[in-house]
Design an enzyme around this catalytic site. Structure first.
Site, mmCIF file in Angstrom:
data_model
loop_
_atom_site.group_PDB
_atom_site.id
_atom_site.type_symbol
_atom_site.label_atom_id
_atom_site.label_comp_id
_atom_site.label_asym_id
_atom_site.label_seq_id
_atom_site.Cartn_x
_atom_site.Cartn_y
_atom_site.Cartn_z
ATOM 1 N N ALA A 61 0.807 -1.266 -0.107
ATOM 2 C CA ALA A 61 0.073 0.023 0.099
ATOM 3 C C ALA A 61 0.913 1.278 0.097
ATOM 4 O O ALA A 61 1.859 1.366 0.455
ATOM 5 C CB ALA A 61 -0.704 -0.151 1.397
ATOM 6 N N GLY A 100 0.686 -5.145 1.118
ATOM 7 C CA GLY A 100 -0.560 -4.841 0.324
ATOM 8 C C GLY A 100 -0.080 -5.731 -1.181
ATOM 9 O O GLY A 100 -0.959 -6.337 -1.810
ATOM 10 N N GLU A 103 -0.555 -9.430 -0.386
ATOM 11 C CA GLU A 103 -1.761 -9.514 -0.268
ATOM 12 C C GLU A 103 -2.624 -9.714 -1.898
ATOM 13 O O GLU A 103 -3.498 -10.456 -2.009
ATOM 14 C CB GLU A 103 -2.498 -8.601 0.482
ATOM 15 C CG GLU A 103 -1.795 -8.749 1.969
ATOM 16 C CD GLU A 103 -2.453 -7.600 2.977
ATOM 17 O OE1 GLU A 103 -2.061 -6.553 2.797
ATOM 18 O OE2 GLU A 103 -3.258 -8.009 3.627
ATOM 19 N N GLU A 123 3.722 -5.240 7.566
ATOM 20 C CA GLU A 123 2.686 -4.109 7.940
ATOM 21 C C GLU A 123 3.098 -3.961 9.611
ATOM 22 O O GLU A 123 3.102 -2.922 9.922
ATOM 23 C CB GLU A 123 1.503 -4.590 7.850
ATOM 24 C CG GLU A 123 0.903 -4.482 6.344
ATOM 25 C CD GLU A 123 1.001 -5.679 5.524
ATOM 26 O OE1 GLU A 123 1.827 -6.421 5.994
ATOM 27 O OE2 GLU A 123 0.272 -5.825 4.625
HETATM 28 C C1 LIG Z 1 -4.135 -1.358 3.393
HETATM 29 C C2 LIG Z 1 -3.818 -2.165 4.487
HETATM 30 C C3 LIG Z 1 -2.893 -3.391 4.124
HETATM 31 C C4 LIG Z 1 -1.607 -3.037 3.329
HETATM 32 C C5 LIG Z 1 -0.480 -2.439 4.061
HETATM 33 C C6 LIG Z 1 0.699 -2.035 3.547
HETATM 34 O O1 LIG Z 1 0.932 -2.522 2.318
HETATM 35 S S1 LIG Z 1 1.630 -1.269 4.383
HETATM 36 C C7 LIG Z 1 3.075 -1.064 3.105
HETATM 37 C C8 LIG Z 1 3.989 -2.386 3.263
HETATM 38 N N1 LIG Z 1 5.207 -2.394 2.837
HETATM 39 C C9 LIG Z 1 6.168 -2.145 3.489
HETATM 40 O O2 LIG Z 1 6.369 -2.124 4.571
HETATM 41 C C10 LIG Z 1 7.418 -1.873 2.458
HETATM 42 C C11 LIG Z 1 8.255 -0.456 2.785
HETATM 43 N N2 LIG Z 1 9.149 -0.381 1.877
HETATM 44 C C12 LIG Z 1 10.406 -1.041 1.915
HETATM 45 O O3 LIG Z 1 10.589 -1.785 2.931
HETATM 46 C C13 LIG Z 1 11.516 -0.412 1.036
HETATM 47 O O4 LIG Z 1 11.263 0.759 0.414
HETATM 48 C C14 LIG Z 1 11.725 -1.495 -0.165
HETATM 49 C C15 LIG Z 1 12.242 -2.716 0.293
HETATM 50 C C16 LIG Z 1 10.445 -1.772 -0.817
HETATM 51 C C17 LIG Z 1 12.767 -1.042 -1.254
HETATM 52 O O5 LIG Z 1 14.026 -0.447 -0.406
HETATM 53 P P1 LIG Z 1 15.053 0.505 -1.049
HETATM 54 O O6 LIG Z 1 16.289 0.503 -0.369
HETATM 55 O O7 LIG Z 1 15.235 -0.191 -2.654
HETATM 56 O O8 LIG Z 1 14.534 1.590 -1.344
HETATM 57 P P2 LIG Z 1 13.959 2.719 -0.264
HETATM 58 O O9 LIG Z 1 13.355 2.192 0.987
HETATM 59 O O10 LIG Z 1 14.754 3.866 -0.201
HETATM 60 O O11 LIG Z 1 12.453 3.386 -0.996
HETATM 61 C C18 LIG Z 1 12.553 4.101 -2.424
HETATM 62 C C19 LIG Z 1 11.540 5.184 -2.144
HETATM 63 O O12 LIG Z 1 10.194 4.540 -2.205
HETATM 64 C C20 LIG Z 1 9.360 4.946 -0.941
HETATM 65 N N3 LIG Z 1 8.775 4.014 -0.592
HETATM 66 C C21 LIG Z 1 9.053 2.510 -0.350
HETATM 67 N N4 LIG Z 1 7.936 1.674 0.001
HETATM 68 C C22 LIG Z 1 6.882 2.473 -0.308
HETATM 69 C C23 LIG Z 1 5.617 2.435 0.037
HETATM 70 N N5 LIG Z 1 4.834 1.395 0.302
HETATM 71 N N6 LIG Z 1 4.494 3.486 -0.034
HETATM 72 C C24 LIG Z 1 5.204 4.526 -0.173
HETATM 73 N N7 LIG Z 1 6.267 4.723 -0.640
HETATM 74 C C25 LIG Z 1 7.237 4.007 -0.555
HETATM 75 C C26 LIG Z 1 10.524 5.250 -0.243
HETATM 76 O O13 LIG Z 1 9.881 6.245 0.694
HETATM 77 C C27 LIG Z 1 11.419 5.830 -0.950
HETATM 78 O O14 LIG Z 1 10.943 7.245 -1.427
HETATM 79 P P3 LIG Z 1 12.181 8.259 -1.317
HETATM 80 O O15 LIG Z 1 12.619 8.544 -0.044
HETATM 81 O O16 LIG Z 1 13.144 7.994 -2.468
HETATM 82 O O17 LIG Z 1 11.326 9.490 -1.612
#
Ligand SMILES: CCC/C=C/C(=O)SCCNC(=O)CCNC(=O)[C@H](O)C(C)(C)COP(=O)([O-])OP(=O)([O-])OC[C@H]1O[C@@H](n2cnc3c(N)ncnc32)[C@H](O)[C@@H]1OP(=O)([O-])[O-]
Length: 719
Positions: A61, A100, A103, A123
């Site tokens: 998400a 998500g 999911e 999450e």
């Molecule tokens: C509805 C309820 C159910 C669902 C809930 C969910 O899914 S909750 C979500 C569950 N998912 C997670 O918890 C995963 C969260 N993400 C991560 O763990 C890591 O970003 C990664 C492993 C995807 C990539 O790692 P990497 O070292 O290659 O790269 P990096 O980490 O530097 O990110 C690059 C840029 O992307 C941005 N951004 C990233 N993800 C999101 C996002 N979901 N959204 C928005 N933005 C996001 C990040 O801020 C950054 O922006 P910046 O600073 O450049 O402006």
């Protein structure tokens, strides 16, 4: 958005397009809904593949949307519609499928993953649970024990592990989308009833109640007050005990509670703060995007005590060639043995070969002549460090970066000992250095952006969260620790016990209270620093002067303990007693309680009842106040830097976002008002005097933390 194309004649290909991680934003969700409708309505299309552009399935998400009004099609009905589709839908997972994203893949009828892909439901790390059906589908697919593990820890698994769990149907080393398209062609027309995970029974082991009880106990023990891990267990329990629809209802209720909790806001802030610290800047205007690092191939570590050993291990494990120097032969041999042991244990855990051959040991500082970067980790003694820097400057090849692991000494004084002060920075690691994630990269007035960029990049390569900070006594972390420790001692003088103060702080979420932490680190460390600062007055046990230094209140309690040889865990006695030296089990010590009684009587202090609120407010608000001073002084570029340092270096509970974020949840006006109150009661304690920046922020209406930098800029421009 999502792009729809028809491939191989009969397969509808939906490609998620939302760089950089294909988060499921409103536009992407709308794109998926529209594309699915098209695929289902086109008679030529017999099956569907969903993939993500640029080799990434989806990062989940869109976290940026969480704070605002949700728009676009909701995730849950979208995933249900995919699962209910009459044509087979195959997820082609490359890169990552997280939250998500996974999911969504669980709503598909088949999952094909690239061998290098990683999947997970993280999450919980954002204070949420897999609330788009993940908590109900995953246990039905892979069983309760494995689902509990993945959902409560948020850990990612490799494609190979996912295959073992049955989370994906196939893995490939080839082009995943091509493989998925061929697969989709093969399964076209086949019945789908057995592929809809929501219809599966939930596979439970016979002792499922015991399992839930055990997991719940473990989660409560380690959560330190975080509520999401507990909600995750409850949601999986619903999957195990209720029909799917009722389980979904329970998932929705739990998610609603989490969504409105302050914890998820704190954790989302923390997620973006972690990324913000990489975009460092210096007061000179130098920045991360305009300062290029120089590659480091070979590094050296000088001094192989606890810190030097950990740093050597961290470098070697990350693949750097290291020259490890300890001038005494005996200590060198001991260090070599200890480092080899650490490398071997680490390698065993990770299932790789130990990087023993990456390290060359030597007694002579001349052996570092050809390295690209040196990290000095000798005793915390300025005279000794200065000598080492003079030697390094004479021995090292031109251009070598000289870094110090000092935890608070003046970087500028060290830089002045060298021919190239612009190549000198602090690299302050935290013990144990091969485990702790935090690295403070300290720039002095002469440090070049090149040196800062190089140290920041090196930190990243060895897996640290690096924060660039300015040069002042204690830098950011230890500078803020000082008022916190000071207040804890004052509270003892006024009537509290170490157990009570620690209990309050641990209930707040710290891994360890201040006194247990001091016993672990060794009380003699701070004692030596205070002696060097001329603060310790030996044998001065009575009189007002004992409790005053340079016109400020001072508590000699720590000094008095050290005079008794009570250095903490290592001597078996400190603020607590231990069964034997080195033991970690802290027990209240009746000796200490009578010592405190005698101390108060000697100084005519009357013990009063101190409550939870006072302990928290005095310890935490004085620390936060110092944080505002640090921002005002330009030592940290923004509140995110401070918060990251405190969570990764000082066990501040992550679900409270860090001290500066916590101040916003309390309300800046309340923090200000309570500091004023305590400062009035203790006018001889300057750390309780609210700092100007805090006053200015309150006066400007307590703007959200993301806007503080603008106020700070204004305050600094007025100086
Ligand atoms: C509805 C309820 C159910 C669902 C809930 C969910 O899914 S909750 C979500 C569950 N998912 C997670 O918890 C995963 C969260 N993400 C991560 O763990 C890591 O970003 C990664 C492993 C995807 C990539 O790692 P990497 O070292 O290659 O790269 P990096 O980490 O530097 O990110 C690059 C840029 O992307 C941005 N951004 C990233 N993800 C999101 C996002 N979901 N959204 C928005 N933005 C996001 C990040 O801020 C950054 O922006 P910046 O600073 O450049 O402006």
């Amino acid at each position: 958005m999502a792009q729809y194309t028809r491939v191989s004649g009969s397969v509808g290909l939906i490609t998620l397009q939302s760089p950089p991680v294909n988060a499921l934003s409103a536009a992407v969700r709308q794109g998926i809904v529209d594309s699915m409708q098209r695929a289902l309505s086109e008679p030529e299309v017999k099956s569907v593949v969903i993939c993500g552009q640029n080799g990434i399935f989806s990062g989940g998400a869109d976290i940026k949307e969480f704070g605002g009004q949700m728009s676009g099609p909701p995730l849950i009905p979208m995933i249900h519609a995919i699962e209910a589709a009459s044509k087979p839908v195959v997820a082609a997972i490359e890169g990552i499928a997280l939250g998500g994203g996974l999911e969504l893949a669980l709503g598909c009828h088949y999952r094909i993953a690239h061998s290098k892909a990683r999947v997970g439901l993280p999450e919980v790390t954002l204070g949420l649970l897999p609330g788009a059906g993940g908590s109900q589908r995953l246990p039905r697919l892979i069983g309760v024990p494995a689902a509990l593990d993945l959902i409560t820890t948020g850990r990612y698994v490799t494609a190979a592990e996912a295959l073992k769990f049955g989370l994906v149907d196939q893995i490939t080393d080839h082009n995943t989308v091509n493989v998925a398209v061929k697969f989709a062609q093969r399964v076209a027309g086949q019945p789908l009833d057995a592929r809809r995970i929501s219809t599966y029974p939930c596979l439970c082991p016979p002792d499922v109640d015991v399992l839930f009880e055990e997991v719940m106990q473990r989660v409560r023990r380690t959560a330190r007050g975080a509520i999401a891990p507990i909600a995750c267990v409850q949601a999986v329990r619903a999957a195990a005990t209720l029909p799917y629809n009722q389980g979904m209802e329970r998932e929705r209720e739990l998610m609603a509670t989490l969504f409105t909790s302050g914890q998820t806001r704190a954790l989302q802030y923390f997620f973006f703060a972690q990324r913000a610290v990489g975009r460092w800047s210096m007061p000179s205007g130098a920045r991360w995007d305009t300062s290029k690092p120089r590659p480091v191939h070979k590094a050296a570590v000088i001094g192989l005590g606890t810190m030097g050993r950990g740093i050597t291990v961290a470098l070697a494990q990350a693949g750097f060639s290291v020259v490890a120097v300890e001038t005494q032969e005996k200590q060198l041999m001991e260090a070599k043995q200890a480092i080899s042991g650490m490398l071997e244990r680490g390698a065993k855990r990770r299932g790789v070969a130990p990087a023993l051959d990456k390290i060359n040991y030597g007694c002579n500082i001349q052996s570092v002549a050809d390295v690209d970067l040196v990290i000095e980790a000798v005793f915390e003694d300025m005279a000794l460090k200065k000598k080492v820097f003079q030697q390094l400057s004479a021995v090292c090849k031109a251009g070598t970066f000289l870094c110090s692991n000092t935890s608070g000494l003046d970087i500028d004084q060290l830089a002045c000992q060298t021919r190239n002060p612009e190549l000198v920075v602090g690299m302050h690691f935290f013990a144990p250095a091969h485990v702790m994630k935090l690295l403070e990269v300290v720039y002095g007035p002469k440090s070049s952006p090149l040196a800062v960029a190089t140290a920041m990049q090196l930190g990243k390569k060895i897996g640290k969260v690096s924060v660039a900070v300015g040069n002042c006594r204690g830098f950011v972390g230890n500078r803020m620790l000082k008022p916190y420790l000071e207040q804890a001692l004052f509270l003892l003088e006024e009537g509290a016990t170490p157990e009570f103060v620690d209990q309050v702080l641990e209930e707040f979420g710290f891994a360890m209270g201040v006194f247990r932490m001091s016993d672990l680190s060794g009380l003699d460390v701070g004692w030596k620093v205070r002696m060097a600062d001329g603060l310790v007055v030996p044998n001065s046990t009575t009189g007002q002067a004992t409790r005053l230094r340079q016109g400020r209140r001072y508590s000699p309690l720590g000094d008095l303990l050290c005079e008794q040889g009570r250095f903490g865990q290592k001597t078996g006695r400190g603020w607590y007693q231990y069964n034997k030296p080195g033991s970690q089990v802290a027990k209240p010590d009746p000796w200490l309680h009578s010592f405190l009684d005698e101390y108060r009587a000697r100084h005519t202090l009357v013990a009063r009842r101190i409550d939870h609120q006072e302990v928290l407010e005095r310890c935490l608000y004085s620390m936060i106040n110092e944080g505002f001073r640090i921002l005002e002084d330009g030592i940290a570029a923004g509140p995110e830097d401070i918060d990251i340092i405190y969570v990764f270096g000082y066990s501040w509970p992550r679900h409270r976002g860090g001290p500066m974020f916590y101040a916003t949840t309390v309300g800046l006006n309340k923090v200000l008002e309570r500091l004023e109150h305590y400062h009035q009661a203790h006018p001889d304690v300057p750390s309780l005097q609210p700092c100007d920046l805090l006053r200015k922020l309150v006066a400007s209406g307590s703007p959200p933390i993301q806007k503080w930098r603008e106020v700070i800029k204004k305050v600094r421009s007025q100086l």
